[in-house]
Design a protein around this motif. Structure first.
Motif, PDB file in Angstrom:
ATOM      1  N   ARG A   1       0.832  -1.209   0.000  1.00 20.04           N
ATOM      2  CA  ARG A   1       0.000   0.000   0.000  1.00 20.04           C
ATOM      3  C   ARG A   1       0.867   1.261   0.000  1.00 20.04           C
ATOM      4  NH1 ARG A   1      -4.624   0.598   4.441  1.00 20.04           N
ATOM      5  NH2 ARG A   1      -2.847   1.091   5.786  1.00 20.04           N
TER       6      ARG A   1
ATOM      7  N   ARG B   1     -15.179  14.144   4.235  1.00 24.55           N
ATOM      8  CA  ARG B   1     -13.961  13.561   3.661  1.00 24.55           C
ATOM      9  C   ARG B   1     -13.745  14.263   2.329  1.00 24.55           C
ATOM     10  NH1 ARG B   1     -10.103  11.923   6.140  1.00 24.55           N
ATOM     11  NH2 ARG B   1      -9.450  10.010   5.139  1.00 24.55           N
TER      12      ARG B   1
ATOM     13  N   LYS C   1      -2.437   6.771   1.453  1.00 25.44           N
ATOM     14  CA  LYS C   1      -2.047   7.372   2.732  1.00 25.44           C
ATOM     15  C   LYS C   1      -1.036   8.487   2.463  1.00 25.44           C
ATOM     16  CE  LYS C   1      -1.711   5.316   6.825  1.00 25.44           C
ATOM     17  NZ  LYS C   1      -2.875   5.639   7.629  1.00 25.44           N
TER      18      LYS C   1
ATOM     19  N   TYR D   1      -4.171  14.165   5.857  1.00 29.95           N
ATOM     20  CA  TYR D   1      -4.489  14.070   7.284  1.00 29.95           C
ATOM     21  C   TYR D   1      -4.784  15.415   7.947  1.00 29.95           C
ATOM     22  CZ  TYR D   1      -4.242   9.164   6.935  1.00 29.95           C
ATOM     23  OH  TYR D   1      -4.548   7.874   6.568  1.00 29.95           O
TER      24      TYR D   1
ATOM     25  N   GLU E   1     -15.890   7.382   6.957  1.00 30.52           N
ATOM     26  CA  GLU E   1     -14.972   6.750   7.910  1.00 30.52           C
ATOM     27  C   GLU E   1     -14.610   7.723   9.027  1.00 30.52           C
ATOM     28  OE1 GLU E   1     -11.173   5.825   5.963  1.00 30.52           O
ATOM     29  OE2 GLU E   1     -11.423   7.581   4.699  1.00 30.52           O
TER      30      GLU E   1
ATOM     31  N   SER F   1     -11.472   9.559  11.546  1.00 32.95           N
ATOM     32  CA  SER F   1     -10.307  10.363  11.180  1.00 32.95           C
ATOM     33  C   SER F   1      -9.143   9.482  10.728  1.00 32.95           C
ATOM     34  CB  SER F   1      -9.882  11.225  12.367  1.00 32.95           C
ATOM     35  OG  SER F   1      -9.487  10.399  13.446  1.00 32.95           O
ATOM     36  N   GLY F   2      -9.074   8.280  11.289  1.00 37.62           N
ATOM     37  CA  GLY F   2      -8.009   7.352  10.902  1.00 37.62           C
ATOM     38  C   GLY F   2      -8.445   5.911  11.079  1.00 37.62           C
ATOM     39  N   GLN F   3      -9.748   5.666  10.839  1.00 37.23           N
ATOM     40  CA  GLN F   3     -10.298   4.320  11.046  1.00 37.23           C
ATOM     41  C   GLN F   3     -11.442   4.083  10.069  1.00 37.23           C
ATOM     42  OE1 GLN F   3     -11.218   6.747  13.346  1.00 37.23           O
ATOM     43  NE2 GLN F   3      -9.368   6.719  14.569  1.00 37.23           N
ATOM     44  N   ASN F   4     -11.658   2.851   9.711  1.00 38.05           N
ATOM     45  CA  ASN F   4     -12.853   2.514   8.944  1.00 38.05           C
ATOM     46  C   ASN F   4     -14.009   2.266   9.913  1.00 38.05           C
ATOM     47  OD1 ASN F   4     -10.550   1.057   6.860  1.00 38.05           O
ATOM     48  ND2 ASN F   4     -12.041   2.513   6.059  1.00 38.05           N
TER      49      ASN F   4
ATOM     50  N   LEU G   1     -10.303   5.148   2.908  1.00 33.37           N
ATOM     51  CA  LEU G   1      -9.029   4.454   2.758  1.00 33.37           C
ATOM     52  C   LEU G   1      -9.355   2.952   2.848  1.00 33.37           C
ATOM     53  CD1 LEU G   1      -5.818   5.084   2.796  1.00 33.37           C
ATOM     54  CD2 LEU G   1      -5.979   3.901   4.967  1.00 33.37           C
TER      55      LEU G   1
ATOM     56  N   GLY H   1      -8.939   0.044   4.215  1.00 33.82           N
ATOM     57  CA  GLY H   1      -8.205  -0.425   5.376  1.00 33.82           C
ATOM     58  C   GLY H   1      -7.868  -1.911   5.306  1.00 33.82           C
ATOM     59  N   ILE H   2      -6.692  -2.230   5.783  1.00 32.61           N
ATOM     60  CA  ILE H   2      -6.267  -3.624   5.841  1.00 32.61           C
ATOM     61  C   ILE H   2      -7.026  -4.328   6.979  1.00 32.61           C
ATOM     62  CG2 ILE H   2      -4.242  -5.096   6.342  1.00 32.61           C
ATOM     63  CD1 ILE H   2      -2.628  -2.895   4.700  1.00 32.61           C
ATOM     64  N   THR H   3      -7.268  -3.602   8.062  1.00 36.55           N
ATOM     65  CA  THR H   3      -8.056  -4.181   9.165  1.00 36.55           C
ATOM     66  C   THR H   3      -9.503  -4.373   8.714  1.00 36.55           C
ATOM     67  OG1 THR H   3      -6.728  -2.694  10.526  1.00 36.55           O
ATOM     68  CG2 THR H   3      -8.385  -4.004  11.666  1.00 36.55           C
TER      69      THR H   3
ATOM     70  N   THR I   1     -12.416   0.277  12.874  1.00 33.24           N
ATOM     71  CA  THR I   1     -11.290  -0.653  12.712  1.00 33.24           C
ATOM     72  C   THR I   1     -10.099   0.088  12.117  1.00 33.24           C
ATOM     73  OG1 THR I   1     -11.837  -1.298  10.435  1.00 33.24           O
ATOM     74  CG2 THR I   1     -12.831  -2.603  12.197  1.00 33.24           C
ATOM     75  N   GLY I   2      -8.916  -0.303  12.533  1.00 35.24           N
ATOM     76  CA  GLY I   2      -7.691   0.278  11.970  1.00 35.24           C
ATOM     77  C   GLY I   2      -6.498  -0.377  12.627  1.00 35.24           C
ATOM     78  N   THR I   3      -5.365  -0.245  12.021  1.00 37.36           N
ATOM     79  CA  THR I   3      -4.158  -0.854  12.579  1.00 37.36           C
ATOM     80  C   THR I   3      -3.848  -0.285  13.961  1.00 37.36           C
ATOM     81  OG1 THR I   3      -3.298  -1.216  10.381  1.00 37.36           O
ATOM     82  CG2 THR I   3      -1.688  -1.175  12.175  1.00 37.36           C
TER      83      THR I   3
HETATM   84  N1  PMP Z   1      -9.019   5.198   7.307  1.00 42.82           N
HETATM   85  C1  PMP Z   1      -8.031   6.098   7.481  1.00 42.82           C
HETATM   86  C2  PMP Z   1      -8.270   7.509   7.050  1.00 42.82           C
HETATM   87  C3  PMP Z   1      -6.811   5.711   8.064  1.00 42.82           C
HETATM   88  O1  PMP Z   1      -5.843   6.613   8.251  1.00 42.82           O
HETATM   89  C4  PMP Z   1      -6.641   4.378   8.481  1.00 42.82           C
HETATM   90  C5  PMP Z   1      -5.358   3.956   9.140  1.00 42.82           C
HETATM   91  N2  PMP Z   1      -4.413   3.542   8.196  1.00 42.82           N
HETATM   92  C6  PMP Z   1      -7.690   3.465   8.270  1.00 42.82           C
HETATM   93  C7  PMP Z   1      -8.860   3.917   7.675  1.00 42.82           C
HETATM   94  C8  PMP Z   1      -7.544   2.032   8.646  1.00 42.82           C
HETATM   95  O2  PMP Z   1      -6.627   1.391   7.788  1.00 42.82           O
HETATM   96  P1  PMP Z   1      -5.811   0.119   8.255  1.00 42.82           P
HETATM   97  O3  PMP Z   1      -6.805  -0.859   8.781  1.00 42.82           O
HETATM   98  O4  PMP Z   1      -5.153  -0.370   7.009  1.00 42.82           O
HETATM   99  O5  PMP Z   1      -4.863   0.565   9.280  1.00 42.82           O
END
Ligand code: PMP
Length: 296
Positions: free
Chosen positions: A60, A142, A153, A158, A187, A189-192, A210, A212-214, A248-250
């Motif tokens: 990615r 968004r 990313k 951000y 989504e 701010s940094g998660q699905n 985004l 997301g892998i999670t 969900t997110g890493t």
């Molecule tokens: N959406 C956004 C905007 C993100 O920054 C993230 C974190 N990378 C995610 C979703 C979740 O993605 P992932 O599960 O790949 O971490």
């Protein structure tokens, strides 16, 4: 918090003390937000550190660089290897890994041809904590995917996340949920985002989020357990009457949501499918073999 005197980072082929690494203040990444990054987690497993979906994360990173016309003179396998070395050199097992591709000195508004890579690691508890979250529907949308590559990313993307989080905290919430430019839920701010209603798990489709892998991992686990998963566009009102919602997110892993604006999710978190998926995630990320059997 992110580094101390003993922390080692990787910078353009060298291992350096984090406290001694230097960056060019004229960097295009610093001035105009053109850089790409990843967020990866390593988990302690019986077989040593297990960097969850390392290959997918570096793929990615490469994809994000391509979307911004940033040169990427690295192989994914080489970066996976460096990420394991980084964990080892810092004597960590459970850690967050942050690769960043940043650019050279350039004030022009065209991608700078000088690429740098840094990779750092630190111990980081789940980004949104362990408590159920009070979420605000953000007044920020968004960005339209026709304006910037929302599926990549990119550091500059951000600023939108920061505005939304600032607003949510200012208003007394834990986190923001952003809508896309058509008013559909996208989504955090940094998660699905996911919610469950009448036994069906819903999540926004790819396009304004985004990927997301999670997110992909949780969808796969849910399907494995036989739960219906529907990827579709929905508006906030569609969530009313739902059993549970979660991010969900890493960095976040799986975080439960107790309310979104005036919509409440009353079911006991531990009795929900979301909690079952979270438990499955926790079990697999700490098991090298099982984590490999999932996506990627
Ligand atoms: N959406 C956004 C905007 C993100 O920054 C993230 C974190 N990378 C995610 C979703 C979740 O993605 P992932 O599960 O790949 O971490």
């Amino acid at each position: 918090m992110y580094y101390n005197e003993n922390s080692i980072l990787y910078l353009d082929g060298q291992w350096l003390k984090a406290s001694e690494a230097k960056v060019n203040l004229y960097s295009q990444t610093m001035h105009h937000g053109n850089g790409v990054f990843e967020g990866i987690r390593s988990y302690g497993s019986a077989a040593g550190p297990n960097i969850f979906k390392a290959k997918q994360h570096f793929e990615r990173l490469k994809f994000s660089a391509e979307r911004m016309a940033i040169k990427f003179p690295y192989s994914v396998d080489e970066l996976v290897k460096i990420s394991y070395e980084l964990i080892e050199k810092n004597n960590l097992e459970n850690a967050y890994i942050r690769p960043l591709i940043y650019l050279g000195a350039n004030m022009k508004l065209i991608t700078c041809g000088e690429t740098h890579i840094m990779m750092a690691t630190w111990e980081w508890p789940p980004y949104l904590g362990d408590e159920s979250l009070k979420v605000m529907i953000s007044s920020y949308q968004r960005p339209n995917p026709k304006s910037i590559p929302i599926e990549a990313k990119v550091t500059g993307n951000y600023t939108n996340s920061i505005l939304a989080t600032n607003e949510a905290k200012r208003e007394g919430y834990d986190e923001a949920l952003l809508l896309d430019s058509d008013g559909y839920v996208s989504e955090g701010s940094g998660q699905n985002f996911f919610f469950v209603k009448d036994g069906v798990i819903y999540t926004p489709p790819l396009g304004n989020i985004l990927p997301g892998i999670t997110r992909a991992t949780i969808i796969e686990y849910a399907m494995e357990l036989g739960y219906p998963v529907v990827e579709k566009l929905f508006v906030p009102e569609d969530m009313r009457g739902g059993e549970v919602a979660f991010f969900t997110g890493t960095a976040t892993e799986v975080a439960s949501i107790s309310s979104i604006g005036d919509i409440e999710f009353k079911k006991d978190w531990k009795e929900t499918v979301a909690y079952e998926l979270f438990q499955m995630y926790r079990a697999r990320v700490t098991n090298e073999e099982l984590s490999e059997s999932a996506v990627g």
